[in-house]
Scaffold this active site. Structure first.
Site, PDB file in Angstrom:
ATOM      1  N   TYR A   1     -10.657   0.660  10.726  1.00 21.13           N
ATOM      2  CA  TYR A   1     -11.909   1.041  10.058  1.00 21.13           C
ATOM      3  C   TYR A   1     -12.324   0.095   8.942  1.00 21.13           C
ATOM      4  CZ  TYR A   1      -8.319   3.600   7.369  1.00 21.13           C
ATOM      5  OH  TYR A   1      -7.194   3.968   6.686  1.00 21.13           O
ATOM      6  N   LYS A   2     -11.573  -0.992   8.745  1.00 22.76           N
ATOM      7  CA  LYS A   2     -11.962  -1.963   7.723  1.00 22.76           C
ATOM      8  C   LYS A   2     -12.726  -3.098   8.417  1.00 22.76           C
ATOM      9  CE  LYS A   2      -7.879  -0.688   4.990  1.00 22.76           C
ATOM     10  NZ  LYS A   2      -8.480   0.066   3.896  1.00 22.76           N
TER      11      LYS A   2
ATOM     12  N   PHE B   1       0.882  -1.161   0.000  1.00 20.11           N
ATOM     13  CA  PHE B   1       0.000   0.000   0.000  1.00 20.11           C
ATOM     14  C   PHE B   1       0.925   1.217   0.000  1.00 20.11           C
ATOM     15  CE2 PHE B   1      -2.654   3.321   1.797  1.00 20.11           C
ATOM     16  CZ  PHE B   1      -3.789   3.187   1.021  1.00 20.11           C
TER      17      PHE B   1
ATOM     18  N   ASP C   1       2.099  -4.898   8.345  1.00 15.24           N
ATOM     19  CA  ASP C   1       0.914  -4.051   8.201  1.00 15.24           C
ATOM     20  C   ASP C   1      -0.285  -4.986   8.070  1.00 15.24           C
ATOM     21  OD1 ASP C   1      -1.249  -2.597   7.209  1.00 15.24           O
ATOM     22  OD2 ASP C   1       0.037  -1.168   6.161  1.00 15.24           O
TER      23      ASP C   1
ATOM     24  N   ARG D   1     -12.749  -4.489  -6.839  1.00 18.34           N
ATOM     25  CA  ARG D   1     -12.466  -5.172  -5.571  1.00 18.34           C
ATOM     26  C   ARG D   1     -13.772  -5.474  -4.847  1.00 18.34           C
ATOM     27  NH1 ARG D   1      -8.410  -2.510  -1.455  1.00 18.34           N
ATOM     28  NH2 ARG D   1     -10.295  -1.240  -1.206  1.00 18.34           N
TER      29      ARG D   1
END
Lengths: 407, 407
Positions: free
Chosen positions: B231-232, B137, B206, B380
């Protein structure tokens, strides 16, 4: 206990003449039993603006709950850091496009100090010194040492009044607090900034204890970089995100130690190489904390139409009145005032040294007067012109006198 | 359009047998018109847990509004970063006392990578290389470069599968993503960690795209440092604070580039010299963002009693079912699957390459199927086992087939 009613009449007259008095109704100032509180700790955590709960409920239930990912665009989440920054800008004397909100004050201190050192080094690699006011709020001092270690600079801690005479050809940057968190002393931002610039150095100002209490004039005084929190006089809520100011002409050279994807020129390109965005956005790092950010945005609406000069005038009137009433009520010799009496050296709090300060503050809180205690012997009383009344101020001084008299 | 009902029956049977099915009722999964949405973007922003709004209202109206400054102690605000960290710990396979919540993932990447390089240098000053998986990322890559610049290290970007063979006596640290954000590929955390340790290097993982979707096993695999967002799959809300894991035995040597006052051994001593606290607290920086932190704390309650092995089993069943149904509904040759088919290389999302992916995703969203689009050509679909049903999955595949058939 017999008391004169005269000081209360005087307070009532001052409140009646206060052009900011109507703002008080914008805040919640009662306790859990719905009893009124004299809240003189807005220099630590500002009171709740009344419209924040409904707005936050909308953000959570509608924007997050129903729209979910769509809100990053449809609800304007993505651009909130700059938009909220532009709401803070006029309060600190900045034109739009120079303030971005996000991260904690501490994190912003690292960004600003490393960036300032890099600016100075770019001008002249021989600039190695980072000057810090020695009475700084501790986190600034710790992060100054870290920034120096990460960039190969050296920290020199000095009294704030010694900063103008100490800047020189080896100075890279000066980090100073606009108002001392402990004593409430207002430092000479224009003079220190001018002296630093004269010597070719950059300035980083910490505005935590001045923004929202007095005019800062960042643009007017040519400040380079500044940081501040939003949970004191700006009433953004506990731990609300902080802000970073980078003067417009320095933005193209702002080189952050925290180049996160939110400050990329094209974040959704997901490019492997970092290419910084233009403008205040360059101060962003990761995904912004939306719930807190939008609570802050709502809280800032209480500033609409408020003149900072009026805020400053009321702040000085409140602290003058408090000092005068404390002098009247407190037993002689019990208190020493640490806050300068000169208006041009005073922020918006009064710090009183008192041997048994911890116990005295406990007793004050018990009686509905909330200030705070700083170890080992300091009572702090913060005056927040948008909601502190002269009646509050009179009561605080009177109760302080009673507590001291009884102990 | 005529459709077989068999796949729907199969989905219904799978939902009926799903031991996590009851959790779905804990979330808001409708849109602003109260229509149900097939939400397959929980790998970007998790859905709202139903109990969060009431808890956040209490925090704002009572804890901030009525108690104000008292809440730092009386409402447990001060210790929230460690307390919420301990709620995340079991989800990522960590014993208590090793996870602290605060700041963004990006800021935590800087802390962890600089600290990892310092650990390695302390062992052996000749360790100069920071290895990064090249498909990372982007923010991790940008911050790796920054961390290297600040510490005099050198970044080497490599394919994740090449990391074990590339670590060596010059390697200080390895920064890798547990699950690739774009393809959904699950990287070999145990193998890469073991290879790094074998070479005397430290690992920073990560976990943004794996925590809450599959077992991570930080303690079991001896990971050194880890970061992740909340937050995922953890459903903490937009931009909710991230977390930092520092393995227990490394905490005394954890040397942060962000030594803020909240990580001081005695923060309220306001000491001019930094003396780091023991334990996970050492990863703190500035004042924690309380509104977002306590929303997250409430959101994490949906994990009470949830077995991560069951989450993983359902995640694989969902992605298998989706791939199977897409294969059935989509016109041949329109899609290329970027996500590995092997279970041990698959995270909890399916990424499909599609030349007109942007327009296809717009059409899906229009029809109530929300995934996301990654430039230039990737669709996605994230599968969040606590609330994604097999019926959702079947509908998403069917609508995708329809959209592709019509274009």
């Amino acid at each position: 206990m017999s008391e004169s009613t005269e000081p209360r009449d005087e307070a009532a007259a001052l409140d009646a003449a206060d052009e900011l008095a109507a703002r008080r109704a914008d805040f919640v100032l009662t306790d859990e039993k719905d009893e009124p509180v004299v809240y003189l700790d807005g220099n630590s955590l500002g009171a709740l603006p009344r419209t924040v709960p409904a707005r936050l409920a909308e953000v959570v239930e509608h924007e997050w709950g129903r729209l979910r990912i769509r809100s990053w665009t449809e609800s304007g989440w993505w651009t909130a850091p700059e938009r909220v920054g532009d709401r803070i800008a006029p309060i600190i004397g900045a034109a739009p496009g120079q303030v971005v909100v996000g991260d904690s004050t501490s994190v912003n201190v690292l960004k600003a100090v490393v960036a300032a050192i890099r600016l100075a080094r770019e001008d002249n690699p021989a600039r190695t010194d980072l000057l810090v006011d020695e009475a700084t709020f501790p986190t600034d001092g710790y992060l100054a040492v870290s920034a120096a270690r990460l960039t190969g600079a050296a920290v020199r801690a000095l009294p704030a009044e010694g900063l103008p005479g100490s800047v020189g050809p080896r100075t890279a940057a000066v980090l100073a607090n606009h108002v001392d968190y402990r004593t409430g002393e207002l430092h000479d931002l224009p003079g220190i900034t001018a002296a630093a610039h004269e010597a070719g150095a950059y300035t980083v100002w910490d505005l935590c204890h001045s923004a929202g209490a007095l005019p800062v004039g960042l643009d007017e005084h040519g400040v380079d970089l500044a940081v501040g929190c939003t949970y004191k006089y700006l009433n953004g809520g506990p731990g609300a995100p902080a802000y970073l100011y980078v003067r417009h002409d320095l933005q193209p050279r702002f080189d952050s130690p925290l180049p996160g994807w939110n400050s990329h020129a094209d974040p959704f390109a997901m490019a492997p190489e970092y290419e910084p965005a233009d403008g205040a956005v360059r101060g962003r790092v990761g995904t912004p904390d939306i719930l807190s950010m939008l609570a802050l945005e709502e809280a800032l609406k209480v500033w609409d139409g408020v003149d900072i000069a009026a805020v400053r005038a009321k702040s000085l009137a409140l602290t003058d009145f408090f000092l005068c009433r404390v002098d009247h009520y407190a037993p002689a010799g019990r208190l020493e005032c640490l806050t300068p009496l000169e208006h041009d050296r005073r922020g918006s709090q009064v710090a009183l040294r008192c041997a048994d300060a911890g116990a005295v503050m406990d007793a004050l809180v018990e009686r509905g007067v909330v200030g705070d205690y700083r170890r080992p012997d300091v009572l702090r009383f913060g005056f927040t012109p948008l909601y502190t009344s002269f009646a509050d101020t009179e009561r605080a001084a009177r109760v302080l006198g009673e507590v001291l008299g009884e102990r």
